[in-house]
Every structure is written in structure tokens, then in C-alpha cells.
Design a protein around this motif. Structure first.
Motif, PDB file in Angstrom:
ATOM      1  N   ASN A 188       0.836  -1.211   0.000  1.00 52.67           N
ATOM      2  CA  ASN A 188       0.000   0.000   0.000  1.00 52.67           C
ATOM      3  C   ASN A 188       0.873   1.264   0.000  1.00 52.67           C
ATOM      4  O   ASN A 188       0.401   2.356   0.271  1.00 52.67           O
ATOM      5  CB  ASN A 188      -0.957  -0.001   1.189  1.00 52.67           C
ATOM      6  N   ASN A 189       2.178   1.093  -0.265  1.00 53.70           N
ATOM      7  CA  ASN A 189       3.183   2.161  -0.379  1.00 53.70           C
ATOM      8  C   ASN A 189       3.520   2.867   0.930  1.00 53.70           C
ATOM      9  O   ASN A 189       4.150   3.920   0.914  1.00 53.70           O
ATOM     10  CB  ASN A 189       2.819   3.161  -1.467  1.00 53.70           C
ATOM     11  N   ILE A 190       3.137   2.309   2.042  1.00 53.79           N
ATOM     12  CA  ILE A 190       3.580   2.833   3.333  1.00 53.79           C
ATOM     13  C   ILE A 190       5.021   2.385   3.541  1.00 53.79           C
ATOM     14  O   ILE A 190       5.355   1.222   3.308  1.00 53.79           O
ATOM     15  CB  ILE A 190       2.668   2.351   4.473  1.00 53.79           C
ATOM     16  N   GLU A 191       5.852   3.326   3.967  1.00 50.53           N
ATOM     17  CA  GLU A 191       7.266   3.032   4.218  1.00 50.53           C
ATOM     18  C   GLU A 191       7.511   3.040   5.717  1.00 50.53           C
ATOM     19  O   GLU A 191       7.005   3.889   6.429  1.00 50.53           O
ATOM     20  CB  GLU A 191       8.147   4.076   3.534  1.00 50.53           C
ATOM     21  N   MET A 192       8.301   2.077   6.168  1.00 53.74           N
ATOM     22  CA  MET A 192       8.631   1.968   7.590  1.00 53.74           C
ATOM     23  C   MET A 192      10.129   1.786   7.763  1.00 53.74           C
ATOM     24  O   MET A 192      10.779   1.141   6.936  1.00 53.74           O
ATOM     25  CB  MET A 192       7.935   0.766   8.219  1.00 53.74           C
ATOM     26  N   THR A 193      10.633   2.350   8.848  1.00 50.51           N
ATOM     27  CA  THR A 193      12.040   2.193   9.193  1.00 50.51           C
ATOM     28  C   THR A 193      12.119   1.598  10.594  1.00 50.51           C
ATOM     29  O   THR A 193      11.443   2.068  11.513  1.00 50.51           O
ATOM     30  CB  THR A 193      12.766   3.550   9.160  1.00 50.51           C
ATOM     31  N   PHE A 194      12.939   0.557  10.715  1.00 48.52           N
ATOM     32  CA  PHE A 194      13.147  -0.123  11.989  1.00 48.52           C
ATOM     33  C   PHE A 194      14.630  -0.104  12.328  1.00 48.52           C
ATOM     34  O   PHE A 194      15.478  -0.158  11.428  1.00 48.52           O
ATOM     35  CB  PHE A 194      12.706  -1.593  11.907  1.00 48.52           C
ATOM     36  N   SER A 195      14.923  -0.069  13.605  1.00 42.62           N
ATOM     37  CA  SER A 195      16.320  -0.214  14.043  1.00 42.62           C
ATOM     38  C   SER A 195      16.716  -1.676  13.866  1.00 42.62           C
ATOM     39  O   SER A 195      15.862  -2.541  13.630  1.00 42.62           O
ATOM     40  CB  SER A 195      16.457   0.193  15.502  1.00 42.62           C
TER      41      SER A 195
END
Length: 146
Positions: free
Chosen positions: A129-136
Motif C-alpha cells: 500500500n506504499n507505506i514506508e517503515m524504518t526499523f532499528s
């Protein structure tokens, strides 16, 4: 003032010159690290390699591979994946760290991970759905870009 000017032009020259040392060239599948070929055979069964490239920069060597289903893969010089971009399918679940997979399926049950990238510090994913996420690297959510 003259010294500052010289330093400025030296830095500018280096910024312009460094990309010139980057070399990206096609290679034969046989020239890929065996770890890369094994990875593709294990996780992208039924696809073939349509393009393999090596990119050499001053301090970086990486391999870029395009598969017959449109998937783009990137590996470091040791043959460890650093980026997976799936055009038609989800990134294989077994390649996604469990805590990220669980978080995504609980938060966005109708979406799947179509891209994942990682380095020494972060995981970055893009959902269908084009949501971007960043995780450590400890899988703590750092950012969501909707």
C-alpha cells in the motif's frame, strides 16, 4: 583566504571525481559469489537471472541482480543481501525478521512487504500500500511514512 579557496576547490574536485571511480559492469552468472546464486535458488525458485552486475567504488563492491519476475536484488561483496525489491510478489516471509513481519501483519493485515533494505543500523521496508517503515536493527519502529 587563499588557503580556504584552495581547500574548497579541492573538496569540490573530490566530490566530482569520486563518482568517476565507480564502475558498474555486467558479469556472467558464474562470476557471482556462490552465496548469491544459492540465495536466489533457495528463495526465488522458478526464476532465472536476467542481469547480473558488479559495482565497484573506491571502498564498496556490490552485486546487483535482476530476476525474470522483475525482482531486483542487491548483495554486498560477501554475498549477503542488502536490498530486495519485488515487483509482482511479496518478499519471501522467511527473509523478513519475525518482529517486523508480526508488526506489519498486525498493523496492516491487508498489505504485504514488497521491498526490504538493510544495513548495519536499519531495516527499511515498503508495503504493497506504499507505506514506508524504518526499523532499528533491534526491530524498534523508528518511522512510518504514509
Amino acid at each position: 583566504m587563499r588557503i580556504m579557496k584552495k581547500i574548497f576547490f579541492l573538496v569540490l574536485a573530490l566530490i566530482v571525481a569520486i563518482p568517476m571511480f565507480a564502475e558498474e559492469r555486467p558479469i556472467k552468472v558464474e562470476q557471482l559469489p556462490s552465496k548469491v546464486v544459492t540465495f536466489i535458488n533457495n528463495y526465488f525458485e522458478g526464476t532465472t537471472i536476467t542481469l547480473a552486475q558488479v559495482e565497484n567504488r573506491a571502498s564498496l563492491t556490490q552485486y546487483e541482480v535482476k530476476l525474470s519476475d522483475g525482482t531486483d536484488l542487491q548483495f554486498n561483496k560477501s554475498g549477503i543481501w542488502t536490498e530486495i525489491k519485488c515487483k509482482k510478489n511479496a518478499v519471501p516471509a522467511s527473509l523478513i525478521p519475525e518482529k517486523i513481519r508480526v508488526f506489519v501483519s498486525a498493523t496492516y493485515p491487508d498489505a504485504y512487504i514488497k521491498e526490504i533494505e538493510h544495513d548495519d543500523r536499519l531495516y527499511e521496508i515498503i508495503l504493497s500500500n506504499n507505506i514506508e517503515m524504518t526499523f532499528s536493527n533491534s526491530f524498534k519502529l523508528l518511522d512510518i511514512d504514509k
